[in-house]
Scaffold this motif. Structure first.
Motif, short mmCIF file in Angstrom:
data_model
loop_
_atom_site.label_atom_id
_atom_site.label_comp_id
_atom_site.label_asym_id
_atom_site.label_seq_id
_atom_site.Cartn_x
_atom_site.Cartn_y
_atom_site.Cartn_z
N TYR A 63 0.80 -1.22 0.00
CA TYR A 63 0.00 0.00 0.00
C TYR A 63 0.83 1.28 0.00
O TYR A 63 0.53 2.22 -0.74
N PHE A 64 1.90 1.32 0.82
CA PHE A 64 2.65 2.58 0.89
C PHE A 64 3.25 2.94 -0.46
O PHE A 64 3.45 4.11 -0.78
N MET A 65 3.56 1.93 -1.28
CA MET A 65 4.15 2.19 -2.59
C MET A 65 3.10 2.82 -3.52
O MET A 65 3.38 3.76 -4.26
N GLY A 86 -0.43 -4.58 3.17
CA GLY A 86 0.18 -3.54 4.01
C GLY A 86 1.68 -3.77 4.14
O GLY A 86 2.31 -4.34 3.25
N CYS A 87 2.25 -3.30 5.24
CA CYS A 87 3.69 -3.45 5.45
C CYS A 87 3.91 -3.35 6.96
O CYS A 87 3.51 -2.36 7.57
N SER A 88 4.52 -4.37 7.55
CA SER A 88 4.70 -4.36 9.00
C SER A 88 5.59 -3.20 9.43
O SER A 88 5.43 -2.64 10.52
N LEU A 89 6.52 -2.81 8.56
CA LEU A 89 7.41 -1.70 8.90
C LEU A 89 6.64 -0.38 8.91
O LEU A 89 6.74 0.40 9.86
N ALA A 90 5.85 -0.14 7.86
CA ALA A 90 5.04 1.08 7.82
C ALA A 90 4.07 1.10 9.01
O ALA A 90 3.87 2.13 9.66
FE1 SF4 Z 1 7.12 -6.58 3.30
FE2 SF4 Z 1 8.96 -5.93 5.07
FE3 SF4 Z 1 9.07 -4.83 2.67
FE4 SF4 Z 1 7.14 -4.14 4.39
S1 SF4 Z 1 9.33 -3.77 4.62
S2 SF4 Z 1 6.90 -4.61 2.22
S3 SF4 Z 1 6.76 -6.07 5.45
S4 SF4 Z 1 9.30 -7.01 3.14
#
Ligand code: SF4
Ligand code: 13P
Length: 312
Positions: A63-65, A86-90
């Motif tokens: 999603y963030f992309m 989604g993204c666990s980091l975001a």
């Molecule tokens: Fe997936 Fe990790 Fe990249 Fe987020 S940062 S898109 S969770 S691989």
């Protein structure tokens, strides 16, 4: 279920009919990368999203992309095949919490990784990706205090590489890259003693210390081209193996397994949510579409444009 080859033909026809472009990240499924007009890392994808003349951008990624593409091209329709990607980091950096955090450091500039929500980007001075984080931090005048968010591993790596102690880190991480372990990599090194270890900077410090090269997905791909080796242990998300094997068919790639591995691979389940069926449906229905509040979009755009200007 429709056969993949039929879906591919239908997707190609829809792209032509609707003047749509498909941008895909290296971590997506091989069949998704095959149908893409452009495959890249986060930086290359945001550069592409800023200058495409397509009417529709279909973002095969998380999603963030897609949000970043919408921030840069607000007049275009940006489609995300599965908004649950989604993204666990975001997600590890909530915008309201981040606002409170940066409030404690009023004399700091905020550098945020693009793996953030648009709300966090709106609070950021300059965005960065794993390709250009070092360059962007190095470009900050000596003595300038910095908040680096949200990835603690990339942030710690940047601190070590620049020797700057005036960087405050947000405590976030990617669940995929944090799973790589030094123990597993050392076991692989015994089995493949000639293989170099290439790691993404979101991995933990012991893995990065053991790596022969640390870089973004695109940097890892390019490194092999210039290094010319025959065997590499790859410590990043498994989707990159598709591009690596396409580009370097004579090279042996050994995926580093995650700590808790039973299958030996390390997938980002969010990236794998993007399928050909969902791409087809998104192009037919022109939904799900990414929309962003205009005030937040404008503020987020400044931080992304600052990054693009500093990455030329
Ligand atoms: Fe997936 Fe990790 Fe990249 Fe987020 S940062 S898109 S969770 S691989
Ligand atoms: P890149 O900056 O290498 O594209 O990495 C993006 C990402 O999501 C890493 O987990």
């Amino acid at each position: 279920m429709v056969d993949n080859s039929i879906l591919v033909e239908r997707i190609k026809a829809l792209k032509r009919e609707k003047n749509a472009v498909i941008l895909a990240h290296y971590y997506t499924r091989p069949e998704v990368q095959q149908i893409a007009d452009f495959i890249g890392d986060s930086l290359a994808l945001s550069q592409k999203a800023a200058d495409t003349d397509a009417d529709i951008i279909l973002f095969a990624g998380v999603y963030f992309m897609a949000e970043t593409a919408k921030v840069l091209s607000p007049q275009k329709k940006v489609l995300i095949p599965d908004p649950a990607a989604g993204c666990s980091l975001a997600d590890s950096c909530d915008a309201a919490e981040f606002e409170k955090f940066i409030g404690k450091y009023p004399d700091h500039k905020v550098v945020s990784y693009v793996n953030t929500s648009v709300g966090v980007k709106a609070l950021t001075d300059v965005c960065c990706t794993s390709s250009n984080a070092l360059k962007i931090v190095e470009a900050m005048p000596a003595g300038q205090k910095i908040i680096f968010a949200p990835d603690r591993n990339l942030g710690d790596y940047i601190k070590r590489m620049t020797g700057r102690n005036d960087i405050v880190l947000w405590d976030g991480a990617c669940h995929v890259h944090e799973k790589f372990s030094l123990e597993k990599i050392l076991e692989l090194k015994k089995e493949y003693p000639g293989a170099k270890v290439l790691a993404h900077p979101e991995c933990k410090k012991p893995v990065l210390m053991a790596a022969d090269f640390v870089g973004s997905t695109a940097a890892i791909i390019n490194y092999i081209g210039t290094d010319g080796g025959k065997e590499y242990i790859i410590a990043t998300e498994s989707g990159i193996l598709y591009e690596l094997r396409e580009k370097y068919p004579a090279v042996n790639f050994i995926p580093a397994p995650p700590m808790d591995s039973t299958c030996g691979c390390n997938d980002c389940e969010y990236m794998k949510l993007v399928t050909l069926e969902k791409i087809y449906d998104a192009l037919v229905n022109e939904t799900p579409e990414v929309t962003i509040d205009e005030d937040i979009r404008r503020r987020a755009e400044v931080s992304i444009r600052n990054m693009l200007a500093m990455s030329k």
